[in-house]
Design a protein around this motif. Structure first.
Motif: not given
Length: 311
Positions: A9-12, A178-179, A244-247
């Protein structure tokens, strides 16, 4: 498995975000900075809100003041300041150099994560970040030694570096939120969060956009510019932010920092392909180091304080 999912997810997300440099370059000649930003956000909301209106309104009703504060800060740093600084700096420097300078974000993010989040830094993660930073230095060094360091060029670089710093602040704020969401019974869904952040950013851009008096120029731009604006809204904002939010659910801030090295690498490669800007062997080596940093993190287990952790 979840960590690998977070990496993907973050790479994308950062690869898509890297297209903002080339997309912004294609728009800066036709529209001003605030007009580009608010139009892209408006197109995104126009396309997505009708399908997610019920979920969005349900989320709004249960948000508390700290949630609104976090969303506002993400809008301020992740969209408003990042894009304004980037779009202001782009006309003053080269596309490739602007893309490379956004690579300062990994080092800034790592520093902020250590100082504010107190996340433990493992040896493997530190090596990955070191590869990223070294790669950025190699990518940038060619320009620093050969470009004419005139005041205008330097000013453009400073604007882009400011954008990179805003991206880093956004990364850390998102990780901190996210924490809190991990322990919440009803965390905000990534797409809904993206839309709420976009609304806040649009409100920040509205008055400056009207003051620029460039919104009327929208009626005279061509289909290529409209296509770029759609890409800005639906892909660079919506899709990359959702990824990003998912990663960040599965990755710590240091992993996020290292993977953000994909942003300048993507920007540089697209500058070569679409703008014909040349790359030297030194720049290719820098890009290879960024890829190596990603591979170092690919099989890393979920971070916890171990014997090789240090602060």
């Amino acid at each position: 498995m979840k960590l690998h999912k977070g990496h993907i997810y973050l790479m994308l997300a950062f690869s898509l975000a890297g297209t903002s440099v080339v997309t912004g370059r294609s728009l800066t000649g036709a529209l001003d900075s605030f007009a580009i930003t608010i139009t892209g956000l408006g197109l995104m909301l126009l396309c997505l809100f009708p399908f997610f209106a019920a979920k969005t309104l349900h989320t709004i009703r249960r948000l508390q003041k700290p949630d609104w504060a976090a969303l506002f800060c993400q809008a301020l740093f992740g969209i408003f300041l990042f894009r304004i600084l980037l779009l202001t700096g782009l006309p003053l420097t080269s596309t490739a150099e602007a893309g490379i300078l956004t690579g300062a974000a990994p080092a800034i993010t790592a520093l902020l994560a250590w100082f504010f989040l107190r996340e433990p830094l493992s040896a493997k993660t530190a090596l990955g970040i070191l590869c990223t930073v070294t790669g950025i230095i190699l990518l940038q060094n060619n320009h620093l030694t050969n470009a004419a360091l005139v005041w205008q060029h330097t000013t453009g670089n400073l604007f882009v570096l400011g954008a990179a710093a805003c991206e880093s602040v956004f990364n850390v704020i998102s990780r901190k939120q996210r924490r809190k969401d991990e322990s919440a019974k009803l965390p905000i869904q990534p797409l809904i969060q993206t839309m709420l952040v976009a609304v806040a950013a649009g409100m920040l851009c509205l008055i400056p956009a009207l003051w620029e008096k460039s919104l009327e120029a929208l009626w005279s731009i061509g289909w290529q510019e409209w296509g770029a604006l759609l890409w800005y809204g639906l892909v660079i904002t919506a899709l990359s932010f959702v990824c990003f939010y998912e990663g960040v659910k599965y990755c710590d801030a240091y992993t996020t920092a290292a993977l953000s090295g994909l942003l300048p690498l993507t920007a540089l490669l697209l500058a070569v392909l679409f703008w014909g800007e040349a790359m030297t062997y030194q720049q290719w080596l820098g890009g290879l180091l960024i890829v190596c940093s990603i591979l170092l993190l690919a099989d890393q287990k979920k971070s916890s304080t171990t014997a090789d952790d240090f602060t």
